[in-house]
Motif scaffolding. Structure first.
Motif, PDB file in Angstrom:
ATOM      1  N   PHE A 118       3.648   4.995  12.502  1.00  0.00           N
ATOM      2  CA  PHE A 118       2.460   5.124  13.437  1.00  0.00           C
ATOM      3  C   PHE A 118       1.492   4.467  13.214  1.00  0.00           C
ATOM      4  O   PHE A 118       0.648   4.071  14.346  1.00  0.00           O
ATOM      5  N   GLN A 119       0.903   4.137  11.924  1.00  0.00           N
ATOM      6  CA  GLN A 119      -0.082   3.326  11.708  1.00  0.00           C
ATOM      7  C   GLN A 119      -0.030   1.940  12.223  1.00  0.00           C
ATOM      8  O   GLN A 119      -0.814   1.503  12.771  1.00  0.00           O
ATOM      9  N   VAL A 120       1.272   1.409  12.119  1.00  0.00           N
ATOM     10  CA  VAL A 120       1.520   0.242  12.662  1.00  0.00           C
ATOM     11  C   VAL A 120       1.466   0.187  14.030  1.00  0.00           C
ATOM     12  O   VAL A 120       1.130  -0.745  14.662  1.00  0.00           O
ATOM     13  N   ALA A 121       2.151   1.165  14.636  1.00  0.00           N
ATOM     14  CA  ALA A 121       2.287   1.181  16.223  1.00  0.00           C
ATOM     15  C   ALA A 121       0.966   1.083  17.063  1.00  0.00           C
ATOM     16  O   ALA A 121       0.863   0.491  17.528  1.00  0.00           O
ATOM     17  N   PHE A 122       0.226   2.204  16.229  1.00  0.00           N
ATOM     18  CA  PHE A 122      -1.178   1.948  16.979  1.00  0.00           C
ATOM     19  C   PHE A 122      -1.924   0.937  16.680  1.00  0.00           C
ATOM     20  O   PHE A 122      -3.134   0.747  17.300  1.00  0.00           O
TER      21      PHE A 122
ATOM     22  N   PHE B 152      16.691   6.477  14.676  1.00  0.00           N
ATOM     23  CA  PHE B 152      16.235   7.661  14.448  1.00  0.00           C
ATOM     24  C   PHE B 152      14.598   7.823  14.976  1.00  0.00           C
ATOM     25  O   PHE B 152      13.969   7.078  15.009  1.00  0.00           O
ATOM     26  N   PRO B 153      14.548   9.072  15.461  1.00  0.00           N
ATOM     27  CA  PRO B 153      13.077   9.504  16.201  1.00  0.00           C
ATOM     28  C   PRO B 153      11.968   8.912  15.322  1.00  0.00           C
ATOM     29  O   PRO B 153      10.764   8.790  16.043  1.00  0.00           O
ATOM     30  N   ALA B 154      11.983   8.894  14.119  1.00  0.00           N
ATOM     31  CA  ALA B 154      11.018   8.558  13.250  1.00  0.00           C
ATOM     32  C   ALA B 154      10.323   7.054  13.697  1.00  0.00           C
ATOM     33  O   ALA B 154       9.472   6.667  13.572  1.00  0.00           O
ATOM     34  N   ASN B 155      11.535   6.183  14.337  1.00  0.00           N
ATOM     35  CA  ASN B 155      11.025   4.762  14.434  1.00  0.00           C
ATOM     36  C   ASN B 155      11.144   4.949  15.996  1.00  0.00           C
ATOM     37  O   ASN B 155      11.072   3.625  16.743  1.00  0.00           O
ATOM     38  N   THR B 156      11.023   5.860  16.789  1.00  0.00           N
ATOM     39  CA  THR B 156      10.915   5.986  18.187  1.00  0.00           C
ATOM     40  C   THR B 156       9.535   6.428  18.862  1.00  0.00           C
ATOM     41  O   THR B 156       8.931   5.959  19.530  1.00  0.00           O
ATOM     42  N   TYR B 157       9.214   7.655  18.203  1.00  0.00           N
ATOM     43  CA  TYR B 157       7.928   8.286  18.748  1.00  0.00           C
ATOM     44  C   TYR B 157       6.699   7.573  18.494  1.00  0.00           C
ATOM     45  O   TYR B 157       5.835   7.538  19.274  1.00  0.00           O
ATOM     46  N   PRO B 158       6.606   7.016  17.433  1.00  0.00           N
ATOM     47  CA  PRO B 158       5.103   5.958  17.293  1.00  0.00           C
ATOM     48  C   PRO B 158       5.068   4.971  18.402  1.00  0.00           C
ATOM     49  O   PRO B 158       3.829   4.933  18.733  1.00  0.00           O
ATOM     50  N   TRP B 159       6.052   4.381  18.773  1.00  0.00           N
ATOM     51  CA  TRP B 159       6.011   3.444  19.750  1.00  0.00           C
ATOM     52  C   TRP B 159       5.934   4.022  21.298  1.00  0.00           C
ATOM     53  O   TRP B 159       5.196   3.490  22.074  1.00  0.00           O
TER      54      TRP B 159
ATOM     55  N   ILE C  74      -2.111  -6.571  13.049  1.00  0.00           N
ATOM     56  CA  ILE C  74      -2.022  -4.952  13.158  1.00  0.00           C
ATOM     57  C   ILE C  74      -3.573  -4.430  12.795  1.00  0.00           C
ATOM     58  O   ILE C  74      -4.097  -4.464  11.760  1.00  0.00           O
ATOM     59  N   GLU C  75      -4.348  -4.257  13.827  1.00  0.00           N
ATOM     60  CA  GLU C  75      -5.460  -3.442  13.369  1.00  0.00           C
ATOM     61  C   GLU C  75      -5.578  -2.242  12.662  1.00  0.00           C
ATOM     62  O   GLU C  75      -4.738  -1.192  12.822  1.00  0.00           O
ATOM     63  N   PRO C  76      -6.400  -1.861  11.712  1.00  0.00           N
ATOM     64  CA  PRO C  76      -6.247  -0.656  11.060  1.00  0.00           C
ATOM     65  C   PRO C  76      -6.968   0.479  11.693  1.00  0.00           C
ATOM     66  O   PRO C  76      -8.003   1.115  11.109  1.00  0.00           O
ATOM     67  N   LEU C  77      -6.243   0.806  13.054  1.00  0.00           N
ATOM     68  CA  LEU C  77      -7.103   1.777  13.739  1.00  0.00           C
ATOM     69  C   LEU C  77      -6.866   3.254  13.199  1.00  0.00           C
ATOM     70  O   LEU C  77      -7.844   4.130  13.199  1.00  0.00           O
ATOM     71  N   LEU C  78      -5.932   3.426  12.424  1.00  0.00           N
ATOM     72  CA  LEU C  78      -5.745   4.658  11.749  1.00  0.00           C
ATOM     73  C   LEU C  78      -5.908   4.667  10.069  1.00  0.00           C
ATOM     74  O   LEU C  78      -5.097   5.041   9.300  1.00  0.00           O
ATOM     75  N   THR C  79      -6.868   4.221   9.777  1.00  0.00           N
ATOM     76  CA  THR C  79      -7.637   3.837   8.446  1.00  0.00           C
ATOM     77  C   THR C  79      -8.504   5.000   8.188  1.00  0.00           C
ATOM     78  O   THR C  79      -9.350   5.262   8.887  1.00  0.00           O
ATOM     79  N   GLY C  80      -8.418   5.728   6.907  1.00  0.00           N
ATOM     80  CA  GLY C  80      -9.443   6.438   6.291  1.00  0.00           C
ATOM     81  C   GLY C  80     -10.340   6.096   5.338  1.00  0.00           C
ATOM     82  O   GLY C  80     -10.615   4.758   5.351  1.00  0.00           O
TER      83      GLY C  80
ATOM     84  N   GLY D 175       0.788  -1.089   0.174  1.00  0.00           N
ATOM     85  CA  GLY D 175       0.072   0.010   0.042  1.00  0.00           C
ATOM     86  C   GLY D 175       0.882   1.268  -0.018  1.00  0.00           C
ATOM     87  O   GLY D 175       2.027   1.282  -0.105  1.00  0.00           O
ATOM     88  N   LEU D 176       0.156   2.506   0.153  1.00  0.00           N
ATOM     89  CA  LEU D 176       1.120   3.619  -0.013  1.00  0.00           C
ATOM     90  C   LEU D 176       0.401   4.580   1.058  1.00  0.00           C
ATOM     91  O   LEU D 176      -0.789   4.561   1.719  1.00  0.00           O
ATOM     92  N   THR D 177       1.633   5.385   1.745  1.00  0.00           N
ATOM     93  CA  THR D 177       0.958   6.203   2.892  1.00  0.00           C
ATOM     94  C   THR D 177       1.897   7.591   2.481  1.00  0.00           C
ATOM     95  O   THR D 177       2.546   7.597   1.515  1.00  0.00           O
ATOM     96  N   ALA D 178       1.708   8.390   3.354  1.00  0.00           N
ATOM     97  CA  ALA D 178       2.600   9.750   3.117  1.00  0.00           C
ATOM     98  C   ALA D 178       3.784   9.982   3.515  1.00  0.00           C
ATOM     99  O   ALA D 178       4.337  10.611   2.849  1.00  0.00           O
ATOM    100  N   SER D 179       4.287   9.080   4.490  1.00  0.00           N
ATOM    101  CA  SER D 179       5.732   9.162   4.701  1.00  0.00           C
ATOM    102  C   SER D 179       6.007   7.748   5.677  1.00  0.00           C
ATOM    103  O   SER D 179       4.795   7.245   6.010  1.00  0.00           O
ATOM    104  N   THR D 180       7.234   7.861   5.775  1.00  0.00           N
ATOM    105  CA  THR D 180       7.680   6.576   6.651  1.00  0.00           C
ATOM    106  C   THR D 180       7.280   6.737   8.058  1.00  0.00           C
ATOM    107  O   THR D 180       6.649   5.880   8.613  1.00  0.00           O
TER     108      THR D 180
END
Length: 381
Positions: free
Chosen positions: A96-100, A114-121, A234-240, A86-91
């Motif tokens: 974030f979608q996976v973490a939540f 790198f913080p991009a792989n820390t803050y989601p968790w 992985i629940e699609p919690l942040l799905t639009g 699939g596609l999303t807007a950024s790494t």
């Protein structure tokens, strides 16, 4: 009559065509931050903008057809089936979608990520869903042994960068997969390696990689590939609204998520971003990742050799097999001065704090710059 196998001349012509598509300045050594896009990418975006500006009948379908081009090329380059891409807007957004999407358990993440792989968790942990367990310290290589020492019965996933942003260390994905076993999820941030590292990406349950660095497809889009196990857990919690079935049936009801990785879509992406991504991926395909990887390895080694000759401390792995296109150097307390001097010499790099400069090379880098970079840095070593 069968197709003839490509000859060395064919390969040379393909790479010459690939190389001629890029026009970054000779001193550009900053691909780990941003990869200047090719003329192919720029021309494609210009064409798509013209299509949008003309308002042609069917123009919208043409523009959003770029999504499928990008997904298809990513599928071919990774080995994930198309329905798992699939596609999303950024790494960052993909992570974030996976973490939540993980409702419980513990996720191992390096303290030096790198913080991009820390803050989601951290955020999902704070929200009471999956808990994060930071392992190691900044600078620790995430080896299978380090991961194994952090595992507990509560560990449901491990999230790791395919290539460390600090040093260029290449994670042993096969080794990590082996120690975590088949039941835990392996989440891979591929942005510092995808397109230039010939990994077995399907070892991951989730692979997220943005277009703006080594792929050289600019900002605004990333691909997310998810294994069947990942889709299940992985629940699609942040799905639009674009990640559900019958998305164009506006009936006010909640629709079920799509069956594959497209369920992680939130909204329509910019067709200029997806078109740029598709064009960049297809350009990589034209020469092949192994060819690009081989030239980058040669360039990185040549840069290390020049730095060694100049007495500049190299902080990246010495083993070519453990290093991607990043070469970091240590400059105790003088990184800011060195960065200014490099810029004055027309050399683009990244400064990390007061003690470190990160240089990064691509297949189109001109090797003549290595000696000059080493000369400038030797004054601060």
């Amino acid at each position: 009559m069968g197709l003839m196998a490509p000859t060395e001349n064919d390969d040379a012509e393909a790479f010459a065509s690939y190389q001629s598509a890029f026009s970054e300045e000779p001193g550009y050594l900053n691909f780990a931050s941003y990869g200047p896009p090719s003329s192919n990418v720029r021309d494609r975006v210009a064409h798509l903008l013209e299509t949008a500006g003309n308002g042609e009948v069917g123009g919208m379908d043409h523009l959003h057809g770029e999504d499928l081009r990008a997904r298809s090329a990513f599928s071919r380059l990774t080995g994930f089936p198309l329905d798992q891409v699939g596609l999303t807007a950024s790494t960052s957004l993909g992570l974030f979608q996976v973490a939540f999407g993980l409702a419980g358990g513990t996720v191992l993440v390096s303290a030096g990520e790198f913080p991009a792989n820390t803050y989601p968790w951290l955020r999902t942990s704070g929200a009471g869903r999956a808990r994060v367990e930071l392992i190691g310290v900044p600078g620790t290589h995430v080896t299978p042994d380090v991961v194994a020492r952090g595992l507990t019965d509560d560990t449901v996933a491990v999230s790791v960068s395919a290539v460390d942003f600090r040093t260029g260390y290449r994670a042993d994905l096969a080794g990590i997969r082996e120690v975590i076993g088949p039941d835990r999820l392996l989440v891979v941030d591929g942005v510092q390696g995808f397109g230039v590292v010939d990994n077995e990406w399907t070892l991951a349950d989730v692979l997220v990689a943005g277009a703006q660095k080594w792929v050289r497809g600019s900002w605004g889009v990333a691909a997310i590939a998810v294994s069947p196990q990942g889709v299940e857990r992985i629940e699609p919690l942040l799905t639009g609204w674009t990640g559900v079935t019958d998305s164009k049936r506006y009936d006010g009801d909640e629709h079920p998520p799509l069956p594959g990785a497209e369920r992680f879509s939130i909204s329509n992406l910019s067709p200029y971003a997806t078109g740029a991504f598709a064009e960049a991926l297809e350009l990589i395909e034209s020469v092949g990742v192994p060819a690009i990887e081989g030239i980058i390895a040669t360039h990185a080694q040549a840069l290390v050799d020049r730095l060694d000759d100049a007495g500049v401390p190299v902080l990246s792995p010495r083993d070519r097999g453990e290093r991607a296109g990043i070469v970091a150097v240590g400059l105790s307390g003088r990184a800011a001065e060195a960065q200014l001097a490099l810029a004055g010499a027309g050399i683009s790099t990244t400064q990390h704090g007061e003690d470190r400069i990160r240089l990064s090379v691509h297949a189109t880098t001109r090797s003549e710059v290595f000696q000059e970079a080493a000369r400038v840095l030797s004054a601060f070593a």
